[in-house]
Design a protein around this motif. Structure first.
Motif, PDB file in Angstrom:
ATOM      1  N   PRO A 123      13.055 -13.374 -40.734  1.00 18.95           N
ATOM      2  CA  PRO A 123      13.719 -12.086 -40.940  1.00 18.95           C
ATOM      3  C   PRO A 123      15.103 -12.059 -40.293  1.00 18.95           C
ATOM      4  O   PRO A 123      15.332 -12.717 -39.264  1.00 18.95           O
ATOM      5  CB  PRO A 123      12.766 -11.083 -40.270  1.00 18.95           C
ATOM      6  N   PRO A 124      16.031 -11.303 -40.859  1.00 17.72           N
ATOM      7  CA  PRO A 124      17.371 -11.209 -40.257  1.00 17.72           C
ATOM      8  C   PRO A 124      17.337 -10.447 -38.941  1.00 17.72           C
ATOM      9  O   PRO A 124      16.642  -9.445 -38.792  1.00 17.72           O
ATOM     10  CB  PRO A 124      18.176 -10.454 -41.328  1.00 17.72           C
ATOM     11  N   GLY A 125      18.061 -10.975 -37.954  1.00 17.37           N
ATOM     12  CA  GLY A 125      18.176 -10.290 -36.674  1.00 17.37           C
ATOM     13  C   GLY A 125      16.960 -10.367 -35.793  1.00 17.37           C
ATOM     14  O   GLY A 125      16.895  -9.693 -34.762  1.00 17.37           O
ATOM     15  N   ALA A 126      15.963 -11.158 -36.156  1.00 17.94           N
ATOM     16  CA  ALA A 126      14.746 -11.284 -35.348  1.00 17.94           C
ATOM     17  C   ALA A 126      14.459 -12.762 -35.094  1.00 17.94           C
ATOM     18  O   ALA A 126      14.572 -13.587 -36.001  1.00 17.94           O
ATOM     19  CB  ALA A 126      13.556 -10.638 -36.041  1.00 17.94           C
ATOM     20  N   SER A 127      14.094 -13.083 -33.865  1.00 19.44           N
ATOM     21  CA  SER A 127      13.816 -14.468 -33.509  1.00 19.44           C
ATOM     22  C   SER A 127      12.350 -14.792 -33.725  1.00 19.44           C
ATOM     23  O   SER A 127      11.636 -15.239 -32.817  1.00 19.44           O
ATOM     24  CB  SER A 127      14.216 -14.732 -32.050  1.00 19.44           C
ATOM     25  N   GLY A 180      22.827 -17.822 -41.856  1.00 22.88           N
ATOM     26  CA  GLY A 180      23.087 -18.133 -40.451  1.00 22.88           C
ATOM     27  C   GLY A 180      22.254 -19.263 -39.892  1.00 22.88           C
ATOM     28  O   GLY A 180      22.348 -19.564 -38.691  1.00 22.88           O
ATOM     29  N   LEU A 181      21.451 -19.924 -40.706  1.00 25.23           N
ATOM     30  CA  LEU A 181      20.607 -21.033 -40.270  1.00 25.23           C
ATOM     31  C   LEU A 181      21.169 -22.354 -40.778  1.00 25.23           C
ATOM     32  O   LEU A 181      21.790 -22.411 -41.843  1.00 25.23           O
ATOM     33  CB  LEU A 181      19.179 -20.853 -40.791  1.00 25.23           C
ATOM     34  N   ASP A 211      18.111 -17.081 -49.479  1.00 23.37           N
ATOM     35  CA  ASP A 211      18.458 -15.902 -48.691  1.00 23.37           C
ATOM     36  C   ASP A 211      18.098 -14.670 -49.502  1.00 23.37           C
ATOM     37  O   ASP A 211      18.566 -14.492 -50.632  1.00 23.37           O
ATOM     38  CB  ASP A 211      19.950 -15.925 -48.363  1.00 23.37           C
ATOM     39  N   THR A 212      17.249 -13.808 -48.959  1.00 19.51           N
ATOM     40  CA  THR A 212      16.733 -12.655 -49.688  1.00 19.51           C
ATOM     41  C   THR A 212      16.937 -11.386 -48.861  1.00 19.51           C
ATOM     42  O   THR A 212      17.302 -11.443 -47.675  1.00 19.51           O
ATOM     43  CB  THR A 212      15.230 -12.832 -49.981  1.00 19.51           C
ATOM     44  N   PRO A 213      16.686 -10.215 -49.456  1.00 19.32           N
ATOM     45  CA  PRO A 213      16.769  -8.976 -48.665  1.00 19.32           C
ATOM     46  C   PRO A 213      15.786  -8.918 -47.499  1.00 19.32           C
ATOM     47  O   PRO A 213      15.954  -8.099 -46.573  1.00 19.32           O
ATOM     48  CB  PRO A 213      16.438  -7.885 -49.700  1.00 19.32           C
ATOM     49  N   TYR A 214      14.777  -9.788 -47.507  1.00 22.61           N
ATOM     50  CA  TYR A 214      13.760  -9.794 -46.457  1.00 22.61           C
ATOM     51  C   TYR A 214      14.001 -10.901 -45.431  1.00 22.61           C
ATOM     52  O   TYR A 214      13.182 -11.121 -44.550  1.00 22.61           O
ATOM     53  CB  TYR A 214      12.372  -9.946 -47.077  1.00 22.61           C
ATOM     54  N   GLY A 215      15.116 -11.585 -45.557  1.00 26.22           N
ATOM     55  CA  GLY A 215      15.428 -12.700 -44.684  1.00 26.22           C
ATOM     56  C   GLY A 215      15.474 -14.004 -45.463  1.00 26.22           C
ATOM     57  O   GLY A 215      15.408 -14.019 -46.705  1.00 26.22           O
ATOM     58  N   VAL A 216      15.591 -15.095 -44.742  1.00 26.06           N
ATOM     59  CA  VAL A 216      15.583 -16.406 -45.388  1.00 26.06           C
ATOM     60  C   VAL A 216      14.143 -16.786 -45.684  1.00 26.06           C
ATOM     61  O   VAL A 216      13.307 -16.850 -44.771  1.00 26.06           O
ATOM     62  CB  VAL A 216      16.252 -17.475 -44.498  1.00 26.06           C
TER      63      VAL A 216
END
Length: 398
Positions: free
Chosen positions: A255-259, A154-155, A179-184
């Motif tokens: 992290p995914p879903g966190a700014s 998404g980036l 892209d990993t399970p812990y985010g980008v």
């Protein structure tokens, strides 16, 4: 201040022909291409306008020699034929006939024209071999430092790489986005040294990063995996310079879903955070840390810092090839000062503008490898490429 706005998401070297040097080289090539014809014309005029004791033979012999490395075989042969024909016709017009001097002059131009054809074939064959070798080297080097996708997790992602060594596609700098399970997760680093040894170290660091980024739950653990990989390979291969070798590096995680943005800095230049309104923040580490590969000098816990990373913000990571670029007066390039107060349509436009501005600052010469990585979190309902005024101070926008 000169405005910053060339390559976006290409993970390879900058085109040197497009830099300052290329702007001079292209006109010189164009002049060289018309020079053989001009020499023949000048030789004819010289023969006709000077006393019989003077000869334009040097101009006629030079024409095919200049054509040989620049023209095709047919064009080189045509240039030689025109030079021989010009000498023969001038001898008939001057009435020298078959005197020894005239025959010698004609034989000289004819012999040089034949040698020009031989030179042309050698140059062409060498050029084909060099092009083949460059193609193989580029393919191999692209495998070591591949081009990332433009959208990851998404980036928006864009990279730029310029190797200082002539005809090289990569050197001792590196970047990676995954892209990993812990985010980008991302990395930008700079291996000490140049040449094949530095490229080997780049391959080791990137290989370890790609494997560990998917499995290590923390950036601290990821850094230790890279540290161990360098230490292990350094004892196996002398070219990695186990005594003095090190790699400065910044590891990042979004992290995914966190700014938010998490960074771990191991002796690398501070990343920059560019906001959509032109504001800029320097992400300096709270405590300095030694680069990777220097664990024998001491050990302490790695420090991961967290910063807000809201929508419309772009993270810029770079190597010291950017900050150590100097102008003619010896002044270093300051990316924070050059970028503060400026806005860009996206990460690709940012890196294009930045690379062009650095080239202007240095006059086109690179003394060190330079890697740039820009990652943008797109805003809500933001177009794929925002329309904005790039690379000018906000106060100057009209």
């Amino acid at each position: 201040m000169v405005g910053l706005g060339r390559q976006g998401n290409g993970g390879g070297r900058a085109d040197r022909a497009g830099g300052a040097g290329g702007g001079v080289a292209r006109p010189m090539v164009r002049v060289a291409r018309v020079l053989p014809g001009a020499l023949i014309a000048f030789g004819i005029a010289f023969n006709l306008l000077t006393p019989p004791s003077f000869t334009g033979s040097p101009f006629f012999t030079a024409a095919p020699l200049i054509a040989a490395p620049l023209f095709t075989l047919r064009a080189t042969a045509l240039t030689g034929a025109l030079a021989v024909l010009a000498v023969f016709v001038l001898q008939i017009v001057s009435g020298v006939g078959w005197k020894v001097e005239a025959v010698t002059e004609l034989a000289t131009v004819l012999t040089v024209s034949g040698l020009a054809l031989l030179i042309n074939r050698v140059v062409r064959r060498s050029g084909e071999q060099l092009a083949s070798a460059r193609g193989i080297a580029e393919a191999a080097q692209r495998a070591v430092l591949p081009k990332p996708a433009e959208r990851i997790g998404g980036l928006h992602v864009s990279v730029w790489y310029e190797a200082a060594q002539a005809d090289a596609f990569i050197g001792g700098d590196l970047y990676a986005v995954q892209d990993t399970p812990y985010g980008v997760r991302l990395a930008v680093g700079d291996v000490r040294g140049k040449g094949l040894g530095a490229v080997e170290a780049v391959a080791v660091v990137l290989g370890a990063f790609r494997e560990a980024a998917d499995t290590e739950p923390t950036l601290e653990g990821l850094a230790q995996r890279l540290e161990r990989a360098l230490a292990r390979e350094g004892t196996r291969r002398d070219s990695l310079d186990v005594v003095e070798g090190f790699t400065t590096c910044v590891l990042g995680e979004i992290p995914p879903g966190a700014s938010v943005l998490r960074l771990l800095n191991r002796g690398h230049p501070e990343p920059l955070l560019l906001h959509g309104n032109g504001e800029l923040a320097v992400l300096a580490p709270a405590e300095p840390a030694l680069p990777l590969g220097m664990g024998d000098l001491g050990g302490w816990p790695d420090l991961v810092q967290e910063w807000p990373f809201p929508a419309g913000t772009t993270l810029l990571l770079y190597t010291d090839g950017l900050t150590e670029a100097r102008d003619a007066a010896g002044d270093f390039y300051d990316p924070a000062a050059r970028l503060r107060g400026r806005i860009f349509p996206g990460p690709q436009a940012l890196l294009s503008a930045l690379s062009s501005d650095v080239r202007r600052h240095t006059g086109g010469g690179a003394t060190d490898d330079m890697a740039l990585l820009a990652v943008e979190r797109p805003g809500e309902r933001q177009p794929e490429r925002r329309r904005t005024v790039p690379v000018v101070p906000r106060g100057d926008v009209t």
